[in-house]
Motif scaffolding. Structure first.
Motif, PDB file in Angstrom:
ATOM      1  N   GLU A   6       0.852  -1.188   0.000  1.00  0.00           N
ATOM      2  CA  GLU A   6       0.000   0.000   0.000  1.00  0.00           C
ATOM      3  C   GLU A   6       0.887   1.238   0.000  1.00  0.00           C
ATOM      4  OE1 GLU A   6      -2.126   0.224   3.626  1.00  0.00           O
ATOM      5  OE2 GLU A   6      -3.279   2.014   3.095  1.00  0.00           O
ATOM      6  N   GLN A  20      -8.904   3.300  -6.394  1.00  0.00           N
ATOM      7  CA  GLN A  20      -9.393   2.000  -5.981  1.00  0.00           C
ATOM      8  C   GLN A  20      -8.382   0.914  -6.331  1.00  0.00           C
ATOM      9  OE1 GLN A  20     -11.154   4.254  -7.615  1.00  0.00           O
ATOM     10  NE2 GLN A  20     -13.298   4.229  -7.065  1.00  0.00           N
ATOM     11  N   GLN A  21      -8.370  -0.079  -5.493  1.00  0.00           N
ATOM     12  CA  GLN A  21      -7.458  -1.199  -5.655  1.00  0.00           C
ATOM     13  C   GLN A  21      -7.889  -2.054  -6.852  1.00  0.00           C
ATOM     14  OE1 GLN A  21      -7.833  -4.151  -2.535  1.00  0.00           O
ATOM     15  NE2 GLN A  21      -5.628  -4.463  -2.477  1.00  0.00           N
ATOM     16  N   PRO A  22      -6.961  -2.452  -7.743  1.00  0.00           N
ATOM     17  CA  PRO A  22      -7.348  -3.360  -8.823  1.00  0.00           C
ATOM     18  C   PRO A  22      -7.735  -4.722  -8.250  1.00  0.00           C
ATOM     19  CG  PRO A  22      -4.965  -3.068  -8.777  1.00  0.00           C
ATOM     20  CD  PRO A  22      -5.539  -2.085  -7.792  1.00  0.00           C
ATOM     21  N   VAL A  23      -8.557  -5.421  -9.003  1.00  0.00           N
ATOM     22  CA  VAL A  23      -9.044  -6.733  -8.574  1.00  0.00           C
ATOM     23  C   VAL A  23      -8.303  -7.814  -9.341  1.00  0.00           C
ATOM     24  CG1 VAL A  23     -11.030  -8.265  -8.461  1.00  0.00           C
ATOM     25  CG2 VAL A  23     -11.321  -5.826  -8.019  1.00  0.00           C
ATOM     26  N   SER A  40      -9.026  -3.066 -13.384  1.00  0.00           N
ATOM     27  CA  SER A  40      -9.131  -1.796 -12.672  1.00  0.00           C
ATOM     28  C   SER A  40     -10.385  -1.046 -13.087  1.00  0.00           C
ATOM     29  CB  SER A  40      -7.893  -0.952 -12.968  1.00  0.00           C
ATOM     30  OG  SER A  40      -8.004   0.326 -12.389  1.00  0.00           O
ATOM     31  N   SER A  41     -10.887  -0.228 -12.167  1.00  0.00           N
ATOM     32  CA  SER A  41     -12.077   0.568 -12.458  1.00  0.00           C
ATOM     33  C   SER A  41     -11.696   1.962 -12.967  1.00  0.00           C
ATOM     34  CB  SER A  41     -12.941   0.691 -11.208  1.00  0.00           C
ATOM     35  OG  SER A  41     -12.214   1.317 -10.169  1.00  0.00           O
ATOM     36  N   LYS A  42     -10.403   2.275 -12.996  1.00  0.00           N
ATOM     37  CA  LYS A  42      -9.991   3.588 -13.456  1.00  0.00           C
ATOM     38  C   LYS A  42      -9.048   3.487 -14.645  1.00  0.00           C
ATOM     39  CE  LYS A  42      -6.023   4.074 -10.386  1.00  0.00           C
ATOM     40  NZ  LYS A  42      -5.306   4.912  -9.420  1.00  0.00           N
ATOM     41  N   THR A  57      -0.733   1.234  -7.353  1.00  0.00           N
ATOM     42  CA  THR A  57      -1.807   0.702  -6.530  1.00  0.00           C
ATOM     43  C   THR A  57      -1.870  -0.788  -6.811  1.00  0.00           C
ATOM     44  OG1 THR A  57      -3.024   2.780  -6.744  1.00  0.00           O
ATOM     45  CG2 THR A  57      -4.254   0.860  -5.958  1.00  0.00           C
TER      46      THR A  57
END
Lengths: 114, 110
Positions: free
Chosen positions: A44, B1-4, B24-26, B99
């Motif tokens: 993180e 947001q954290q990638p999945v 990723s959502s971005k 990220t």
């Protein structure tokens, strides 16, 4: 050549104490990053240095955390009034210029706050 | 947001293939893949820049679909040394930090 080094490799401290973690980046790398990794999770982001200045410190969780890189090489992550929740592996990474480049990670400092 | 990342874990026999996905959502500028063994630092595997580039290194390759904001890591003819946790790290257009996803635990058995 030598990779990223971090000292100490392990640190055990008591709640409320102050700790310093050191990172020695790859020689010539201007960009330096600190990450924190909890068990079973990905690293993180905490803070990113470009040269001597902190270009992005948006990942620092609160004002107990502070980092410096006075000469643009070695960096120190400082944690005041440590809490049990600060226990984690603190990873340092460096890259040549910081612009869309590979980040090379050090072995990390495993911090345990009792 | 954290990638999945998916799957979260996979067990292979030596010589089998695997695919690890990162979504990723971005909007992404680049995707970085790392492998981490227990108690060790993440080790860089490859970086993919936007443009749908596919890269390869021996039996490990990866693709990056910028429009879908997805990347996949392909492991072919897996070896025992491939065991570890694989992380994708995504870099957006606005910053240099990575990220990371939650990781995919890969175990290769003889």
């Amino acid at each position: 050549g030598a990779g990223v080094s971090q000292t100490p490799s392990n640190k055990v401290t008591e709640k409320g104490k102050y700790v310093e973690l050191r990172c020695d980046p790859i020689s010539g790398h201007t960009a330096l990053y600190w990450y924190r990794q909890s068990l079973g999770q990905g690293p993180e982001f905490l803070i990113y240095f470009q040269g001597t200045g902190a270009a992005d410190d948006s990942g620092l969780p609160n004002d107990r955390f502070f980092a410096v890189r006075p000469e643009g090489s070695v960096s120190t992550l400082k944690i005041q009034r440590t809490e049990r929740g600060d226990s984690a592996v603190y990873l340092c990474a460096s890259s040549k210029t910081g612009f869309r480049e590979t980040q090379y990670f050090g072995p990390g400092t495993r911090l345990l706050v009792l | 947001q954290q990638p999945v990342q998916s799957p979260q874990a996979v067990i292979l026999r030596e010589g089998e293939d695997a695919v690890i996905n990162c979504s990723s959502s971005k909007a992404l500028y680049s995707v970085h893949w790392y492998r981490q063994k227990h108690g060790e630092a993440p080790v860089f595997l490859m970086i993919l820049l936007k443009g749908g580039e596919q890269k390869g290194h021996e039996k490990i390759s990866a693709s990056f679909n910028e429009k879908k904001q997805q990347s996949s890591l392909y492991l072919t003819a897996s070896q025992l040394s491939y065991s570890g946790t694989y992380f994708c790290g995504t870099e957006g257009n606005a910053g240099n930090m990575l990220t990371f996803g939650g990781g995919t635990r890969l175990m290769v058995k003889p």
